[in-house]
Design an enzyme around this catalytic site. Structure first.
Site, PDB file in Angstrom:
ATOM      1  N   LYS A  52      19.397 -40.730  34.883  1.00  0.00           N
ATOM      2  CA  LYS A  52      20.732 -41.347  34.803  1.00  0.00           C
ATOM      3  C   LYS A  52      20.804 -42.572  35.721  1.00  0.00           C
ATOM      4  O   LYS A  52      21.323 -43.621  35.348  1.00  0.00           O
ATOM      5  CB  LYS A  52      21.815 -40.317  35.155  1.00  0.00           C
ATOM      6  CG  LYS A  52      21.985 -39.270  34.054  1.00  0.00           C
ATOM      7  CD  LYS A  52      22.799 -38.064  34.484  1.00  0.00           C
ATOM      8  CE  LYS A  52      22.740 -36.965  33.411  1.00  0.00           C
ATOM      9  NZ  LYS A  52      23.392 -35.720  33.795  1.00  0.00           N
ATOM     10  N   GLN A  96      26.225 -32.994  38.896  1.00  0.00           N
ATOM     11  CA  GLN A  96      25.169 -32.393  38.074  1.00  0.00           C
ATOM     12  C   GLN A  96      25.247 -30.868  38.126  1.00  0.00           C
ATOM     13  O   GLN A  96      25.277 -30.270  39.200  1.00  0.00           O
ATOM     14  CB  GLN A  96      23.793 -32.884  38.572  1.00  0.00           C
ATOM     15  CG  GLN A  96      22.634 -32.428  37.722  1.00  0.00           C
ATOM     16  CD  GLN A  96      22.642 -33.006  36.306  1.00  0.00           C
ATOM     17  OE1 GLN A  96      22.945 -34.181  36.102  1.00  0.00           O
ATOM     18  NE2 GLN A  96      22.339 -32.182  35.316  1.00  0.00           N
ATOM     19  N   ASP A 119      31.670 -37.294  32.349  1.00  0.00           N
ATOM     20  CA  ASP A 119      30.949 -36.219  31.652  1.00  0.00           C
ATOM     21  C   ASP A 119      31.852 -35.582  30.590  1.00  0.00           C
ATOM     22  O   ASP A 119      31.380 -34.830  29.739  1.00  0.00           O
ATOM     23  CB  ASP A 119      30.523 -35.125  32.658  1.00  0.00           C
ATOM     24  CG  ASP A 119      29.020 -35.141  32.916  1.00  0.00           C
ATOM     25  OD1 ASP A 119      28.298 -35.748  32.108  1.00  0.00           O
ATOM     26  OD2 ASP A 119      28.595 -34.542  33.919  1.00  0.00           O
TER      27      ASP A 119
END
Ligand code: NAP
Length: 293
Positions: A52, A96, A119
């Protein structure tokens, strides 16, 4: 059989995103900025976050990596989330997953301000997506929808079967595919570990999506002639043929399933790269304040 090359589509999209970021900067706007919070040293999470961060560099975004040791308290992590929520330079951030057992993932997700939740896991974004309002849509389902669109795969009225009902893949994808929009309009069945006659249900699918995390689960007898097969699975399995000592395996037994398909995604190089590019797209949307003004 045509291969759905997510890697190629993702590269094209990165180019488009980089061009847009450049033109924003050229006209005096700020550089889009994404932060990733990583707790502990889980190998897969380290790899995902590294990809990412690298992707941000490739498209000219600013990225910040925030690291915590495995023993960080929930309170400390929530304090960081609060700080990132209020950081004016930051357009969006992700935490994460998975998090260590002593931290409530749901609490952390709900602490992220929806306007920075790139997200798309916050209940506000999920709810907005469900009723068709502009929202940050979870990156993997969003990436799959883009693949279907770019390969001009007709979804309207098609019998779509999704194996897996997680909050980050199967469930949101089922909603996106069944929406009343030109690129959806599918009839969707969501399967899970309690589904009866799974082989039969799968074999009747026009579009079959495997998102269960069980390597090579989907065999040729579970796939109808001419079906479109999307393999979301990415399980690390030991390998003595790679430098890292592991390789990624999908949920589909590619060699025996692919000859029956009209289209299929490979693993790696299919859905995975689209997940990353969708996160970049969400970050760009966040920086342009297109969803939350
Ligand atoms: P998850 O949260 O573990 O959910 C798995 C789902 O599959 C559950 O709904 C489970 O049913 C169902 N399932 C498990 N075994 C089954 C079986 N034998 N028959 C039918 N259904 C079964 O998984 P996830 O987070 O959605 O991830 C799924 C896979 O996608 C993993 O390999 C993950 O690494 C991969 N993934 C890839 C990307 C990417 O970018 N390529 C992104 C996200 C995830 P129950 O609900 O009944 O337990």
């Amino acid at each position: 059989m045509e291969l759905i090359e997510g890697k190629k589509v993702a590269a094209e999209m990165k180019k488009e995103i980089a061009e847009e970021a450049n033109s924003i900067k050229a006209s005096g706007g700020k550089t889009p900025h994404l932060a990733a919070v990583l707790v502990g040293h889980d190998g897969a999470s380290e790899t995902y976050v590294a990809h990412k961060v690298k992707a941000c560099e490739e498209v000219g975004f600013k990225s910040t990596l925030v690291r915590f040791e495995e023993d960080v308290t929930e309170e400390e992590l929530l304090a960081k989330v609060d700080e990132l929520n209020n950081d004016k330079d930051l357009d969006g951030f992700i935490v994460q997953l998975p998090l260590p057992d002593h931290i409530s993932e749901q609490k952390v997700i709900e602490a992220i301000r929806p306007s920075k939740d790139v997200d798309g896991f916050h209940p506000v974004n999920v709810g907005r997506m469900v009723i068709g309002l502009p929202a940050f849509v979870s990156a993997t389902p969003a990436g799959i929808m883009i693949l279907l669109e770019r390969y001009k795969i007709n979804t309207s009225g098609q019998n779509c079967v999704i194996v897996g009902r997680s909050n980050i893949v199967g469930r949101p994808l089922s909603i996106l595919l069944s929406q009343k929009t030109p690129t959806a309009n599918a009839t969707v069945t969501v399967c899970h570990s309690r589904t009866k006659n799974l082989n039969e249900v799968c074999a009747n699918a026009d579009i079959l999506i495997a998102a269960l995390g069980s390597p090579e689960f989907l065999t040729a007898d579970m796939v109808g002639e001419g079906a479109v097969v999307i393999d979301v699975g990415t399980t690390r399995v030991k390998s003595d043929k790679t430098k890292s000592g592991w390789k990624l395996k999908g949920d589909v037994k590619f060699d025996e399933v692919s000859p029956k398909c009209s289209y299929i995604t490979p693993v790696p190089g299919g859905v995975g790269p689209m997940t990353i590019v969708s996160l970049l797209k969400n970050t760009l949307l966040a920086s342009k304040k297109e969803i939350y003004r």
